[in-house]
Design a protein around this motif. Sequence first.
Motif, PDB file in Angstrom:
ATOM      1  N   MET A 142     -28.567 -21.053  35.292  1.00 29.79           N
ATOM      2  CA  MET A 142     -27.877 -22.315  35.104  1.00 29.79           C
ATOM      3  C   MET A 142     -26.549 -22.065  34.428  1.00 29.79           C
ATOM      4  SD  MET A 142     -29.120 -25.684  32.953  1.00 29.79           S
ATOM      5  CE  MET A 142     -28.854 -24.881  31.385  1.00 29.79           C
ATOM      6  N   ALA A 143     -25.518 -22.746  34.880  1.00 33.75           N
ATOM      7  CA  ALA A 143     -24.206 -22.586  34.271  1.00 33.75           C
ATOM      8  C   ALA A 143     -24.199 -23.226  32.895  1.00 33.75           C
ATOM      9  CB  ALA A 143     -23.144 -23.236  35.153  1.00 33.75           C
ATOM     10  N   ALA A 144     -23.506 -22.598  31.980  1.00 31.45           N
ATOM     11  CA  ALA A 144     -23.429 -23.119  30.624  1.00 31.45           C
ATOM     12  C   ALA A 144     -22.402 -24.228  30.547  1.00 31.45           C
ATOM     13  CB  ALA A 144     -23.061 -21.995  29.659  1.00 31.45           C
ATOM     14  N   MET A 145     -22.568 -25.105  29.543  1.00 34.72           N
ATOM     15  CA  MET A 145     -21.543 -26.103  29.296  1.00 34.72           C
ATOM     16  C   MET A 145     -20.339 -25.397  28.702  1.00 34.72           C
ATOM     17  SD  MET A 145     -22.908 -28.778  30.368  1.00 34.72           S
ATOM     18  CE  MET A 145     -21.598 -29.860  29.824  1.00 34.72           C
ATOM     19  N   SER A 146     -19.163 -25.974  28.949  1.00 33.63           N
ATOM     20  CA  SER A 146     -17.934 -25.310  28.550  1.00 33.63           C
ATOM     21  C   SER A 146     -17.093 -26.195  27.665  1.00 33.63           C
ATOM     22  CB  SER A 146     -17.092 -24.941  29.787  1.00 33.63           C
ATOM     23  OG  SER A 146     -17.810 -24.115  30.648  1.00 33.63           O
ATOM     24  N   SER A 147     -16.389 -25.568  26.761  1.00 31.67           N
ATOM     25  CA  SER A 147     -15.364 -26.278  26.012  1.00 31.67           C
ATOM     26  C   SER A 147     -14.052 -26.129  26.751  1.00 31.67           C
ATOM     27  CB  SER A 147     -15.239 -25.708  24.594  1.00 31.67           C
ATOM     28  OG  SER A 147     -14.723 -24.404  24.646  1.00 31.67           O
ATOM     29  N   ALA A 148     -13.066 -26.915  26.347  1.00 31.29           N
ATOM     30  CA  ALA A 148     -11.786 -26.891  27.057  1.00 31.29           C
ATOM     31  C   ALA A 148     -11.093 -25.549  26.947  1.00 31.29           C
ATOM     32  CB  ALA A 148     -10.880 -27.996  26.519  1.00 31.29           C
ATOM     33  N   SER A 149     -11.464 -24.765  25.945  1.00 30.08           N
ATOM     34  CA  SER A 149     -10.777 -23.494  25.731  1.00 30.08           C
ATOM     35  C   SER A 149     -11.631 -22.298  26.112  1.00 30.08           C
ATOM     36  CB  SER A 149     -10.373 -23.377  24.252  1.00 30.08           C
ATOM     37  OG  SER A 149     -11.504 -23.459  23.427  1.00 30.08           O
ATOM     38  N   ASP A 150     -12.694 -22.528  26.931  1.00 32.66           N
ATOM     39  CA  ASP A 150     -13.653 -21.452  27.181  1.00 32.66           C
ATOM     40  C   ASP A 150     -13.086 -20.307  27.991  1.00 32.66           C
ATOM     41  OD1 ASP A 150     -13.409 -22.755  29.569  1.00 32.66           O
ATOM     42  OD2 ASP A 150     -15.538 -23.167  29.844  1.00 32.66           O
ATOM     43  N   THR A 151     -12.013 -20.546  28.712  1.00 30.53           N
ATOM     44  CA  THR A 151     -11.473 -19.472  29.537  1.00 30.53           C
ATOM     45  C   THR A 151     -10.237 -18.838  28.929  1.00 30.53           C
ATOM     46  OG1 THR A 151     -10.249 -21.148  30.802  1.00 30.53           O
ATOM     47  CG2 THR A 151     -12.377 -20.441  31.686  1.00 30.53           C
ATOM     48  N   GLY A 152      -9.993 -19.141  27.660  1.00 31.02           N
ATOM     49  CA  GLY A 152      -8.849 -18.524  26.997  1.00 31.02           C
ATOM     50  C   GLY A 152      -7.583 -19.318  27.217  1.00 31.02           C
ATOM     51  N   PRO A 154     -41.700 -37.569  39.823  1.00 30.40           N
ATOM     52  CA  PRO A 154     -40.346 -37.109  40.079  1.00 30.40           C
ATOM     53  C   PRO A 154     -40.095 -35.755  39.445  1.00 30.40           C
ATOM     54  CG  PRO A 154     -40.377 -39.142  38.764  1.00 30.40           C
ATOM     55  CD  PRO A 154     -41.788 -38.790  39.091  1.00 30.40           C
ATOM     56  N   SER A 155     -39.335 -34.914  40.099  1.00 33.30           N
ATOM     57  CA  SER A 155     -39.055 -33.590  39.564  1.00 33.30           C
ATOM     58  C   SER A 155     -37.591 -33.250  39.785  1.00 33.30           C
ATOM     59  CB  SER A 155     -39.934 -32.539  40.246  1.00 33.30           C
ATOM     60  OG  SER A 155     -39.650 -32.493  41.628  1.00 33.30           O
ATOM     61  N   LEU A 156     -37.095 -32.299  39.003  1.00 30.27           N
ATOM     62  CA  LEU A 156     -35.724 -31.834  39.137  1.00 30.27           C
ATOM     63  C   LEU A 156     -35.735 -30.569  39.979  1.00 30.27           C
ATOM     64  CD1 LEU A 156     -34.604 -32.331  35.443  1.00 30.27           C
ATOM     65  CD2 LEU A 156     -34.035 -33.755  37.381  1.00 30.27           C
ATOM     66  N   ASP A 157     -35.146 -30.642  41.170  1.00 31.77           N
ATOM     67  CA  ASP A 157     -35.149 -29.481  42.041  1.00 31.77           C
ATOM     68  C   ASP A 157     -33.787 -28.805  42.007  1.00 31.77           C
ATOM     69  OD1 ASP A 157     -33.478 -31.065  43.562  1.00 31.77           O
ATOM     70  OD2 ASP A 157     -35.049 -31.634  44.967  1.00 31.77           O
ATOM     71  N   SER A 158     -33.566 -27.882  42.955  1.00 34.80           N
ATOM     72  CA  SER A 158     -32.332 -27.103  42.960  1.00 34.80           C
ATOM     73  C   SER A 158     -31.103 -27.955  43.230  1.00 34.80           C
ATOM     74  CB  SER A 158     -32.427 -25.991  44.016  1.00 34.80           C
ATOM     75  OG  SER A 158     -32.613 -26.560  45.308  1.00 34.80           O
ATOM     76  N   GLU A 159     -31.308 -29.193  43.748  1.00 40.38           N
ATOM     77  CA  GLU A 159     -30.177 -30.068  44.025  1.00 40.38           C
ATOM     78  C   GLU A 159     -29.945 -31.057  42.895  1.00 40.38           C
ATOM     79  OE1 GLU A 159     -27.866 -29.995  46.381  1.00 40.38           O
ATOM     80  OE2 GLU A 159     -28.757 -28.118  47.008  1.00 40.38           O
ATOM     81  N   GLY A 160     -30.518 -30.812  41.738  1.00 40.49           N
ATOM     82  CA  GLY A 160     -30.316 -31.676  40.590  1.00 40.49           C
ATOM     83  C   GLY A 160     -29.088 -31.285  39.794  1.00 40.49           C
ATOM     84  N   GLY A 211     -25.491 -28.750  40.231  1.00 38.07           N
ATOM     85  CA  GLY A 211     -24.150 -29.286  40.062  1.00 38.07           C
ATOM     86  C   GLY A 211     -23.346 -28.495  39.056  1.00 38.07           C
ATOM     87  N   ALA A 212     -23.982 -28.095  37.942  1.00 38.25           N
ATOM     88  CA  ALA A 212     -23.289 -27.311  36.918  1.00 38.25           C
ATOM     89  C   ALA A 212     -22.935 -25.920  37.440  1.00 38.25           C
ATOM     90  CB  ALA A 212     -24.164 -27.203  35.665  1.00 38.25           C
ATOM     91  N   ILE A 213     -23.820 -25.354  38.249  1.00 31.76           N
ATOM     92  CA  ILE A 213     -23.556 -24.034  38.820  1.00 31.76           C
ATOM     93  C   ILE A 213     -22.336 -24.070  39.734  1.00 31.76           C
ATOM     94  CG2 ILE A 213     -24.463 -22.333  40.464  1.00 31.76           C
ATOM     95  CD1 ILE A 213     -27.246 -22.873  39.273  1.00 31.76           C
ATOM     96  N   LEU A 214     -22.115 -25.211  40.385  1.00 30.77           N
ATOM     97  CA  LEU A 214     -21.021 -25.319  41.342  1.00 30.77           C
ATOM     98  C   LEU A 214     -19.649 -25.504  40.691  1.00 30.77           C
ATOM     99  CD1 LEU A 214     -22.706 -27.515  44.092  1.00 30.77           C
ATOM    100  CD2 LEU A 214     -22.231 -25.057  44.153  1.00 30.77           C
ATOM    101  N   CYS A 215     -19.607 -25.593  39.363  1.00 28.07           N
ATOM    102  CA  CYS A 215     -18.307 -25.648  38.691  1.00 28.07           C
ATOM    103  C   CYS A 215     -18.304 -24.636  37.536  1.00 28.07           C
ATOM    104  CB  CYS A 215     -17.977 -27.053  38.209  1.00 28.07           C
ATOM    105  SG  CYS A 215     -19.230 -27.853  37.178  1.00 28.07           S
ATOM    106  N   PRO A 216     -18.416 -23.335  37.883  1.00 27.97           N
ATOM    107  CA  PRO A 216     -18.515 -22.299  36.863  1.00 27.97           C
ATOM    108  C   PRO A 216     -17.237 -22.203  36.032  1.00 27.97           C
ATOM    109  CG  PRO A 216     -18.096 -21.331  39.024  1.00 27.97           C
ATOM    110  CD  PRO A 216     -18.341 -22.788  39.247  1.00 27.97           C
TER     111      PRO A 216
END
Length: 206
Positions: free
Chosen positions: A1-11, A105-111, A115-120
């Motif tokens: 799972m992609a981590a949450m990011s701060s605005a300065s996470d990429t330097g 109800p369950s959280l699958d790969s399209e949850g 979505g977080a993985i798609l914006c690394p």
Amino acid sequence: MAAMSSASDTGDHRGRHPPERRLLILGGPRSGKTSSANTILGDEMFDAGTETTHSNVGQTEIYGRRVTVVDTPSWAIPADPEDDEEPDTDDNAGAESDSPARPQPSLDSEGPCMGAILCPPGPHAILLVVSITQPFSDRERKAAEEQLGALGGGTWRYCMVLFTGVDKLPKGVFIEEHIANTGETLQWLVERCGSRYDNNLHCMEL
């Protein structure tokens, strides 16, 4: 799972690349998620006329800043236990034993995780889209908690509520009054997001 990011996470990329903003959009059925994503992107990149069944990514540039928007499928609303109760009549005798149990109800790969993985490496902000024309009940609250819980601890501090359908409010009624009068569950959501909310995408600070 992609981590949450701060605005300065990429330097500090000033002078090399324009700053970037990554937005993850979550919400329930008929909340206006996809239309909101299109409004942010300034184009009809996603089909707002059909149910979103998998996460979609769109990108644009706003004032020299690259903006990535991920639209996700609607979160699963937990079933109401009362819906599972069968009337005690002769016509329904044995129906409970003959029918398969309703799946939870369950959280699958399209949850939200997909979505977080798609914006690394992860979204800078999460927009929780809520339509003022749809009730925000305790079932919706539980669904929101499941979605945000799947993304890990501390996620709420990146969230804000985005209200849609505000033009349907009675004349002279502002969104603050709607929040105050709608009920404790909606107030809980706004407070859980640090009282961050908006109803005008064009005025959002990206």
